[in-house]
Design a protein around this motif. Structure first.
Motif, PDB file in Angstrom:
ATOM      1  N   MET A  35       0.824  -1.128   0.206  1.00  0.00           N
ATOM      2  CA  MET A  35       0.155   0.008  -0.138  1.00  0.00           C
ATOM      3  C   MET A  35       0.777   1.400  -0.001  1.00  0.00           C
ATOM      4  O   MET A  35       0.609   2.292  -0.819  1.00  0.00           O
ATOM      5  N   LYS A  36       1.759   1.230   0.987  1.00  0.00           N
ATOM      6  CA  LYS A  36       2.578   2.509   0.951  1.00  0.00           C
ATOM      7  C   LYS A  36       3.568   2.748  -0.371  1.00  0.00           C
ATOM      8  O   LYS A  36       3.846   3.888  -0.784  1.00  0.00           O
ATOM      9  N   ALA A  37       3.965   1.552  -0.894  1.00  0.00           N
ATOM     10  CA  ALA A  37       4.640   1.663  -2.132  1.00  0.00           C
ATOM     11  C   ALA A  37       3.936   2.398  -3.366  1.00  0.00           C
ATOM     12  O   ALA A  37       4.502   3.186  -4.052  1.00  0.00           O
ATOM     13  N   PHE A  38       2.677   1.793  -3.577  1.00  0.00           N
ATOM     14  CA  PHE A  38       1.712   2.283  -4.467  1.00  0.00           C
ATOM     15  C   PHE A  38       1.741   4.096  -4.017  1.00  0.00           C
ATOM     16  O   PHE A  38       1.554   4.793  -5.143  1.00  0.00           O
ATOM     17  N   TYR A  39       1.202   4.130  -2.946  1.00  0.00           N
ATOM     18  CA  TYR A  39       0.762   5.503  -2.537  1.00  0.00           C
ATOM     19  C   TYR A  39       1.878   6.578  -2.653  1.00  0.00           C
ATOM     20  O   TYR A  39       1.801   7.480  -3.353  1.00  0.00           O
ATOM     21  N   SER A  40       3.191   5.918  -2.529  1.00  0.00           N
ATOM     22  CA  SER A  40       4.469   6.973  -2.565  1.00  0.00           C
ATOM     23  C   SER A  40       4.419   7.421  -4.175  1.00  0.00           C
ATOM     24  O   SER A  40       5.100   8.394  -4.330  1.00  0.00           O
ATOM     25  N   LYS A  41       3.955   6.621  -5.072  1.00  0.00           N
ATOM     26  CA  LYS A  41       4.454   6.963  -6.553  1.00  0.00           C
ATOM     27  C   LYS A  41       3.001   7.604  -7.131  1.00  0.00           C
ATOM     28  O   LYS A  41       3.289   7.964  -8.296  1.00  0.00           O
ATOM     29  N   LEU A  42       2.018   7.945  -6.343  1.00  0.00           N
ATOM     30  CA  LEU A  42       1.120   8.885  -6.962  1.00  0.00           C
ATOM     31  C   LEU A  42       1.246  10.263  -7.030  1.00  0.00           C
ATOM     32  O   LEU A  42       2.129  10.466  -6.420  1.00  0.00           O
ATOM     33  N   ASP A  43       0.796  10.714  -7.881  1.00  0.00           N
ATOM     34  CA  ASP A  43       0.720  12.264  -8.014  1.00  0.00           C
ATOM     35  C   ASP A  43       0.360  12.915  -6.815  1.00  0.00           C
ATOM     36  O   ASP A  43      -0.572  12.465  -6.152  1.00  0.00           O
ATOM     37  N   LYS A  44       0.893  14.070  -6.673  1.00  0.00           N
ATOM     38  CA  LYS A  44       0.574  14.627  -5.384  1.00  0.00           C
ATOM     39  C   LYS A  44      -0.908  15.067  -5.153  1.00  0.00           C
ATOM     40  O   LYS A  44      -1.502  14.700  -4.082  1.00  0.00           O
ATOM     41  N   LEU A  90     -13.077   0.445  10.376  1.00  0.00           N
ATOM     42  CA  LEU A  90     -12.174   0.740   9.434  1.00  0.00           C
ATOM     43  C   LEU A  90     -11.084   1.826   9.791  1.00  0.00           C
ATOM     44  O   LEU A  90     -11.350   3.057  10.201  1.00  0.00           O
ATOM     45  N   SER A  91      -9.738   1.582   9.921  1.00  0.00           N
ATOM     46  CA  SER A  91      -8.632   2.344  10.278  1.00  0.00           C
ATOM     47  C   SER A  91      -8.477   3.135   8.804  1.00  0.00           C
ATOM     48  O   SER A  91      -8.776   3.010   8.137  1.00  0.00           O
ATOM     49  N   ARG A  92      -7.232   4.121   8.998  1.00  0.00           N
ATOM     50  CA  ARG A  92      -6.894   5.012   8.096  1.00  0.00           C
ATOM     51  C   ARG A  92      -6.046   4.243   7.119  1.00  0.00           C
ATOM     52  O   ARG A  92      -6.354   4.374   6.016  1.00  0.00           O
ATOM     53  N   ASP A  93      -5.310   3.478   7.717  1.00  0.00           N
ATOM     54  CA  ASP A  93      -4.497   2.561   6.681  1.00  0.00           C
ATOM     55  C   ASP A  93      -5.314   1.480   6.004  1.00  0.00           C
ATOM     56  O   ASP A  93      -5.120   1.335   4.573  1.00  0.00           O
ATOM     57  N   ALA A 151      -2.757  -4.435  -5.380  1.00  0.00           N
ATOM     58  CA  ALA A 151      -2.148  -5.090  -4.481  1.00  0.00           C
ATOM     59  C   ALA A 151      -2.488  -6.453  -4.300  1.00  0.00           C
ATOM     60  O   ALA A 151      -1.815  -7.428  -3.746  1.00  0.00           O
ATOM     61  N   LEU A 152      -3.569  -6.793  -4.495  1.00  0.00           N
ATOM     62  CA  LEU A 152      -3.974  -7.985  -4.419  1.00  0.00           C
ATOM     63  C   LEU A 152      -4.872  -8.893  -5.434  1.00  0.00           C
ATOM     64  O   LEU A 152      -4.958  -9.875  -5.381  1.00  0.00           O
ATOM     65  N   ARG A 153      -5.198  -8.058  -6.377  1.00  0.00           N
ATOM     66  CA  ARG A 153      -5.468  -8.673  -7.595  1.00  0.00           C
ATOM     67  C   ARG A 153      -6.976  -9.195  -7.483  1.00  0.00           C
ATOM     68  O   ARG A 153      -7.757  -8.994  -6.718  1.00  0.00           O
ATOM     69  N   GLY A 154      -7.215 -10.564  -8.229  1.00  0.00           N
ATOM     70  CA  GLY A 154      -8.187 -11.409  -8.088  1.00  0.00           C
ATOM     71  C   GLY A 154      -9.650 -10.799  -8.866  1.00  0.00           C
ATOM     72  O   GLY A 154     -10.850 -10.836  -8.413  1.00  0.00           O
ATOM     73  N   THR A 155      -9.523 -10.446  -9.959  1.00  0.00           N
ATOM     74  CA  THR A 155     -10.668 -10.016 -10.798  1.00  0.00           C
ATOM     75  C   THR A 155     -10.747 -11.117 -11.834  1.00  0.00           C
ATOM     76  O   THR A 155      -9.870 -11.636 -12.287  1.00  0.00           O
ATOM     77  N   ALA A 156     -12.077 -11.250 -12.490  1.00  0.00           N
ATOM     78  CA  ALA A 156     -12.463 -12.197 -13.685  1.00  0.00           C
ATOM     79  C   ALA A 156     -13.343 -11.199 -14.547  1.00  0.00           C
ATOM     80  O   ALA A 156     -14.485 -11.176 -14.028  1.00  0.00           O
ATOM     81  N   GLU A 186       7.895  -3.129  -5.902  1.00  0.00           N
ATOM     82  CA  GLU A 186       9.023  -1.997  -5.659  1.00  0.00           C
ATOM     83  C   GLU A 186       9.131  -1.065  -6.879  1.00  0.00           C
ATOM     84  O   GLU A 186       9.309  -1.712  -8.148  1.00  0.00           O
ATOM     85  N   ASP A 187       9.167   0.239  -6.899  1.00  0.00           N
ATOM     86  CA  ASP A 187       9.103   1.247  -7.744  1.00  0.00           C
ATOM     87  C   ASP A 187       8.230   0.973  -8.985  1.00  0.00           C
ATOM     88  O   ASP A 187       8.484   1.292 -10.111  1.00  0.00           O
ATOM     89  N   ARG A 188       7.137   0.423  -8.492  1.00  0.00           N
ATOM     90  CA  ARG A 188       6.016   0.322  -9.515  1.00  0.00           C
ATOM     91  C   ARG A 188       4.902   1.351  -9.302  1.00  0.00           C
ATOM     92  O   ARG A 188       4.707   1.664  -8.096  1.00  0.00           O
ATOM     93  N   LYS A 189       4.105   1.543 -10.304  1.00  0.00           N
ATOM     94  CA  LYS A 189       3.020   2.629 -10.002  1.00  0.00           C
ATOM     95  C   LYS A 189       1.523   1.630 -10.031  1.00  0.00           C
ATOM     96  O   LYS A 189       1.576   0.562 -10.885  1.00  0.00           O
ATOM     97  N   SER A 190       0.628   2.222  -9.593  1.00  0.00           N
ATOM     98  CA  SER A 190      -0.567   1.789  -9.729  1.00  0.00           C
ATOM     99  C   SER A 190      -1.189   2.067 -10.841  1.00  0.00           C
ATOM    100  O   SER A 190      -1.201   2.999 -11.547  1.00  0.00           O
ATOM    101  N   TYR A 191      -1.558   0.876 -11.798  1.00  0.00           N
ATOM    102  CA  TYR A 191      -2.206   0.868 -13.089  1.00  0.00           C
ATOM    103  C   TYR A 191      -3.442   1.584 -12.877  1.00  0.00           C
ATOM    104  O   TYR A 191      -4.006   2.213 -13.972  1.00  0.00           O
ATOM    105  N   THR A 192      -4.303   1.378 -11.770  1.00  0.00           N
ATOM    106  CA  THR A 192      -5.713   1.701 -11.809  1.00  0.00           C
ATOM    107  C   THR A 192      -5.643   3.375 -11.683  1.00  0.00           C
ATOM    108  O   THR A 192      -6.609   3.820 -12.298  1.00  0.00           O
ATOM    109  N   TYR A 193      -4.875   3.953 -11.050  1.00  0.00           N
ATOM    110  CA  TYR A 193      -4.591   5.291 -11.038  1.00  0.00           C
ATOM    111  C   TYR A 193      -3.743   5.867 -12.291  1.00  0.00           C
ATOM    112  O   TYR A 193      -4.179   6.943 -12.899  1.00  0.00           O
TER     113      TYR A 193
END
Length: 462
Positions: free
Chosen positions: A140-149, A175-178, A189-194, A280-287
């Motif tokens: 979660m933190k890895a994808f968040y860090s690569k997002l636009d501001k 439901l927590s913040r994280d 991060a979790l995938r699992g779609t069909a 690692e060093d990857r971006k969210s494709y949904t974003y």
């Protein structure tokens, strides 16, 4: 489908012929007791739904709640939440926070409902964490860090607005913040779609305008709880505006159309080569899809943007991209082992063993189809049956009305194991009718997929 049945029959005949040369034959052989066969003749898997002259249902507004600052309004409809987020009147952080706060007004038990669903997704993907969710937190933190501001600010605001009195990753019904942040990266991060998708060009439709359909299959939850929070989210942001069909509170892009009629939908692919997952060093494709919706006006432009960034995404994925004139499937390969990223259209050469008969229709399932790319199609029953069924049902159709389109999309019986176009995990089926500029959809209810479903008018995408 006829070719599959014929091939199966040939294999059975060959097996029988091979047994005829045995010296002892079948003398003294006793046929063991067997259960009932699950095989069914092809013509028994279809049914006839009639939508001729039946307009999609326009639902009533049952109640409306808004944030104090007016940045978020939620109309509570009969089977979904109609959300409007106004980015022209506040910052991304403020809009995110307003959305989080307003959800709690519209759906007071949202945290209690959503938190278990997140952990069901986690456990489906990882069975051996034993209460240590550090690997998930790191993703979660890895994808968040690569997002636009702007996107980071929006998520910060949303998480602060929706969070309950809990911290970190703790399965406690709050439901927590994280956990609220992780919601936005479930597909990454979790995938699992069909999923599947089909687009018909104007040459074969009655109106002369394109019809595009996208079917999302996902984990519905142990009690189909995801079906209790369908949402249509209108992101009002000037020339960056779009409408997204997604669960309430999920800003990740699953199915969306912008003001220009650019429609995007993601279809999980994975990797035949079993390339190790890395964020690692990857971006969210949904974003990445969200950026394309906000900054591109045509399907080609969006597909090219995603293709240029394919190597930066965590794993292989198809993205359907259509507009009123064109349709593409961006086959996004992460590594060379998976092949080469391709923007597939109806003229693209297909992988060996795969056939498509009508170039006026473009199909996508949970596999690459372009020749040379990793093949999870010919050797995967779910994908090849789904692909062949679309080919069989739509190939050669001419003068196709929107009503007939819906009849074909829902003609599978739902009580047999060969259902593929709308299986038991179908969350929604969204149709973009370019002749009217409107969306209509089947939104699966808490009772699950219905044999003869109702289509709901979700309104204009402008």
């Amino acid at each position: 489908m006829k070719r599959i049945v014929s091939a199966a029959a040939a294999l059975l005949l060959a097996a029988g012929a091979a047994g005829c040369g045995r010296k002892n034959g079948y003398v003294g052989f006793t046929v063991p007791e067997q259960g009932d066969s699950t095989l069914q003749p092809v013509d028994t898997i279809y049914m006839e739904n009639n939508y001729t002259g039946i307009a999609p249902t326009k639902e009533k507004v049952l109640n409306t709640v808004s944030s104090e600052d007016g940045l978020c309004r939620i109309d509570i409809m009969e089977s979904y939440f109609d959300v409007t987020l106004d980015y022209t009147a506040g910052s991304y952080h403020d809009v995110g926070a307003a959305y989080g706060r307003t959800i709690q007004k519209a759906f007071p038990d949202y945290g209690e409902f959503c938190e278990p669903y997140i952990y069901q997704n986690i456990k489906e993907a990882f069975s051996d964490l034993e209460g240590d969710y550090t690997p998930i937190e790191n993703r979660m933190k890895a994808f968040y860090s690569k997002l636009d501001k702007d996107y980071r600010d929006e998520l910060d605001g949303f998480a602060d607005g929706i969070k309950g009195d809990s911290d970190g990753f703790k399965e406690d019904g709050i439901l927590s913040r994280d956990e609220a942040m992780l919601m936005q990266f479930v597909p990454d991060a979790l995938r699992g779609t069909a999923c599947s998708a089909l687009s018909a060009d104007g040459e074969v439709t009655a109106t002369g305008e394109r019809i595009t359909c996208r079917v999302l299959e996902w984990m519905l939850g142990s009690d189909n709880q995801i079906c209790s929070c369908h949402a249509v989210v209108h992101m009002k942001n000037g020339d960056k505006s779009f409408v997204s069909v997604t669960p309430l509170g999920f800003m990740t892009i699953l199915t969306a159309v912008n003001d220009d009629g650019l429609m995007l939908g993601e279809l999980d692919v994975g990797s035949k080569k079993m390339v190790e997952y890395t964020c690692e060093d990857r971006k969210s494709y949904t974003y990445g899809m969200r950026y394309a919706l906000e900054n591109c006006t045509t399907a080609k432009e969006a597909a090219e943007y995603l293709a240029e960034n394919a190597s930066q995404y965590p794993y292989c994925v198809n993205v359907l991209a259509t507009d009123s004139k064109e349709a593409y499937v961006a086959e996004l390969c992460v590594t060379e082992e998976d092949g080469a990223t391709v923007i597939r259209d109806s003229s693209t050469e297909l992988t060996d063993g795969v056939e498509w008969d009508d170039p006026h229709y473009l199909c996508a399932v949970n596999s690459f189809a372009a020749k040379g790319n990793s093949d999870m199609l010919t050797n995967d029953e779910g994908n090849i049956v789904r692909w062949n069924r679309y080919n069989e049902l739509f190939g050669g159709q001419r003068g196709l009305t929107i009503d007939r389109f819906k009849e074909l999309m829902t003609c599978e019986k739902t009580d047999n194991y060969l259902v593929r176009m709308r299986g038991e995990g179908m969350v929604h089926m969204v149709i973009a009718d370019y002749s009217t500029g409107r969306l209509q959809a089947i939104l699966t209810g808490e009772d699950g997929v219905e044999p003869s479903p109702e289509f709901i008018d979700l309104g204009s995408w402008k």
